[in-house]
Design an enzyme around this catalytic site. Structure first.
Site, mmCIF file in Angstrom:
data_model
loop_
_atom_site.group_PDB
_atom_site.id
_atom_site.type_symbol
_atom_site.label_atom_id
_atom_site.label_comp_id
_atom_site.label_asym_id
_atom_site.label_seq_id
_atom_site.Cartn_x
_atom_site.Cartn_y
_atom_site.Cartn_z
ATOM 1 N N LYS A 51 -10.644 7.599 -14.995
ATOM 2 C CA LYS A 51 -11.792 6.745 -15.334
ATOM 3 C C LYS A 51 -11.411 5.470 -16.093
ATOM 4 O O LYS A 51 -12.233 4.553 -16.227
ATOM 5 C CB LYS A 51 -12.794 7.535 -16.194
ATOM 6 N N HIS A 82 -10.709 7.835 0.135
ATOM 7 C CA HIS A 82 -10.736 9.297 0.056
ATOM 8 C C HIS A 82 -12.174 9.793 -0.104
ATOM 9 O O HIS A 82 -12.888 9.345 -0.989
ATOM 10 C CB HIS A 82 -9.914 9.789 -1.138
ATOM 11 N N TYR A 97 -5.756 18.553 -7.702
ATOM 12 C CA TYR A 97 -5.790 18.830 -9.139
ATOM 13 C C TYR A 97 -5.544 20.328 -9.298
ATOM 14 O O TYR A 97 -6.332 21.133 -8.780
ATOM 15 C CB TYR A 97 -7.153 18.471 -9.730
ATOM 16 N N TYR A 154 -17.115 12.134 -10.408
ATOM 17 C CA TYR A 154 -15.816 11.654 -9.930
ATOM 18 C C TYR A 154 -15.962 10.324 -9.192
ATOM 19 O O TYR A 154 -15.171 9.405 -9.414
ATOM 20 C CB TYR A 154 -15.163 12.703 -9.021
ATOM 21 N N PRO A 214 -6.449 10.876 -18.755
ATOM 22 C CA PRO A 214 -6.411 10.384 -17.378
ATOM 23 C C PRO A 214 -7.018 11.298 -16.324
ATOM 24 O O PRO A 214 -7.182 10.889 -15.180
ATOM 25 C CB PRO A 214 -4.914 10.188 -17.120
HETATM 26 C C1 PHB Z 1 -2.770 8.458 -10.361
HETATM 27 O O1 PHB Z 1 -2.632 8.324 -9.139
HETATM 28 O O2 PHB Z 1 -1.971 7.938 -11.146
HETATM 29 C C2 PHB Z 1 -3.895 9.281 -10.864
HETATM 30 C C3 PHB Z 1 -4.830 9.763 -9.974
HETATM 31 C C4 PHB Z 1 -5.887 10.526 -10.422
HETATM 32 C C5 PHB Z 1 -5.994 10.822 -11.754
HETATM 33 C C6 PHB Z 1 -5.080 10.317 -12.659
HETATM 34 C C7 PHB Z 1 -4.019 9.554 -12.216
HETATM 35 O O3 PHB Z 1 -7.027 11.601 -12.176
#
Ligand code: PHB
Ligand code: APR
Length: 398
Positions: free
Chosen positions: A301, A72, A205, A389, A297
């Site tokens: 990270k 990505h 997000y 990120y 989460p």
């Molecule tokens: C996930 O795919 O579980 C996931 C992806 C991004 C995040 C947190 C969890 O920031």
């Protein structure tokens, strides 16, 4: 049994360390409390930074990740009902992340360990660590044998505490030598895994007045979604239908229309926490991964930090055995903590930016929206998000 390094905990951190040490000819055993299937049953985040991808390659286990992982180059931020893309690749001069489940990372490492004939002791109970303030540390555990529970002892040069947040290693460090920093957030993440195509090719997000939502994925046919929920909610209270309904309300019209729903194959609520232990070394025992730190989460990270701790630790141990130098060992804690605090800061900030904090009232939501508006319209702002990120380099500012 006598080994050079006894690794307590067979999650991703313990297994990656085992593989890096094996490649360097250092003899290590993994002692894990659970069974292999239990460890592989845990669903965790799945975004790998380049540093983590490189480490999987270095450990010789990158093949399936490169074949199946999804590269990505950006992600979407959704606020005030509209989506805006952070073009990470462009903003960071060509860096990407890889979407590949942590479960798969662990499975690849376990398979490689098994193929190399290395020892992992699963279902070891009552694991205890001893004498790590001397040159001869020991790890003891119990395991069912033909005559019932038997006590075993492993003698080693070093103990690697890769046993997660609830492990025995950090708990065994002298209280007077340890300092812990902690923040607990007043909400959790309700996560769902489903065999449905992801709503979007990249992650979304979402900051919504109803709370945070995240649209993630594991493959072209498997999705992972999360909703911010009050800590008092119970997973049993959330039917699949209620989950999808709430998710729709937190998305933009296009995503809402595109969302494909289906039965959940996993559903759970995870609390959010920021936590750091200082130091990460106690004589001849080192902490790595979740044993030493937890991030909320948001930004994924956790695994990446665990992987870089392990990289610093394996380098330090290799230096010790090959060059007879203790410099890496002496530096381990400070080196890790500098990177950890930066990732802790980012995860805390990103969590604060995206979630609903009822105690901050409506003005809190307005401040967040203004900050998001600034970030996506300022090259400097967007670059700062993108740079964090994709992950900070292993060695910065040294
Ligand atoms: C996930 O795919 O579980 C996931 C992806 C991004 C995040 C947190 C969890 O920031
Ligand atoms: N003895 C032996 N093993 C133990 C003990 C013990 N007393 N206590 C815990 N363990 C094992 C757990 O069963 C688990 O398999 O240690 C392992 C720790 O694994 P993780 O919790 O996955 O931690 P880590 O390997 O550091 O991975 C970090 O996990 O939580 C995520 O976001 C985090 O992705 C990051 C990753």
């Amino acid at each position: 049994m006598r080994v050079q390094v006894a690794i307590v905990g067979g999650g991703p951190a313990g297994h990656l360390l085992g593989q890096l040490l094996f490649k360097a000819g250092i003899d290590a055993v993994i002692i894990e409390r659970q069974s292999r299937d239990y460890v592989l049953g845990r669903i965790r985040a799945g975004v790998l930074e380049q540093v983590c991808i490189d480490l999987m390659d270095e450990a010789g286990v990158g093949q399936r990740m490169h074949a199946e992982g999804l590269v990505h180059g950006g992600f979407d931020m959704l606020f005030k009902g509209e989506r805006h893309r952070i073009d990470m690749n462009h903003l960071t001069g060509g860096k990407n992340v890889m979407v590949y489940g942590q479960t798969e990372v662990t499975r690849d490492l376990m398979d490689a360990r098994q193929a190399a004939g290395l020892t992992t002791i699963y279902e070891a109970s009552n694991v205890t660590v001893h004498d790590f303030d001397t040159a001869r540390p020991r790890v003891r555990y119990e395991k069912d044998g033909p005559n019932g529970k038997e006590v075993h002892e492993i003698e080693c040069d070093f103990i690697a505490g890769c046993d997660g947040f609830h492990g025995v290693c950090r708990a065994s460090a002298p209280r007077s030598a340890i300092r812990e920093y902690e923040k607990i957030y007043p909400f959790g993440w309700l996560g769902i895994l489903s065999d449905t195509p992801p709503v979007h090719e990249e992650l979304i997000y979402a900051n919504s007045p109803r709370g945070f939502a995240l649209c993630s994925q594991r493959s072209a046919t498997r999705s992972r979604y999360y909703l911010q929920v009050p800590l008092t909610d119970k997973v049993e209270d959330w039917s699949d239908e209620a989950f999808w309904q709430e998710l729709r309300l937190r998305l933009d019209p296009e995503a809402r229309a595109k969302l494909v729903t289906g039965p959940s194959i996993e559903k759970s609520i995870a609390p959010l926490r920021s936590f750091v232990t200082e130091p990460m070394r106690f004589g001849r025992m080192f902490l790595a991964g979740d044993a030493a730190h937890i991030v909320p989460p948001t930004g994924a990270k956790g695994l990446n930090l665990a992987a870089t701790d392990v990289k610093y630790l394996s380098n330090a141990l290799i230096e010790f055995y090959q060059d007879k130098s203790e410099a890496g060992i002496d530096n381990y804690s400070e080196r890790c903590l500098r990177r950890i605090w930066r990732a802790e800061r980012f995860s805390w900030w990103f969590t604060g930016l995206m979630h609903r904090f009822p105690e901050n009232g409506e003005i809190g939501q307005k401040f967040q929206e203004a900050e998001l508006d600034y970030l996506i319209h300022s090259e400097a702002g967007a670059r700062s998000v993108a740079e964090n990120y994709v992950g900070l380099p292993l060695d910065f500012g040294e």
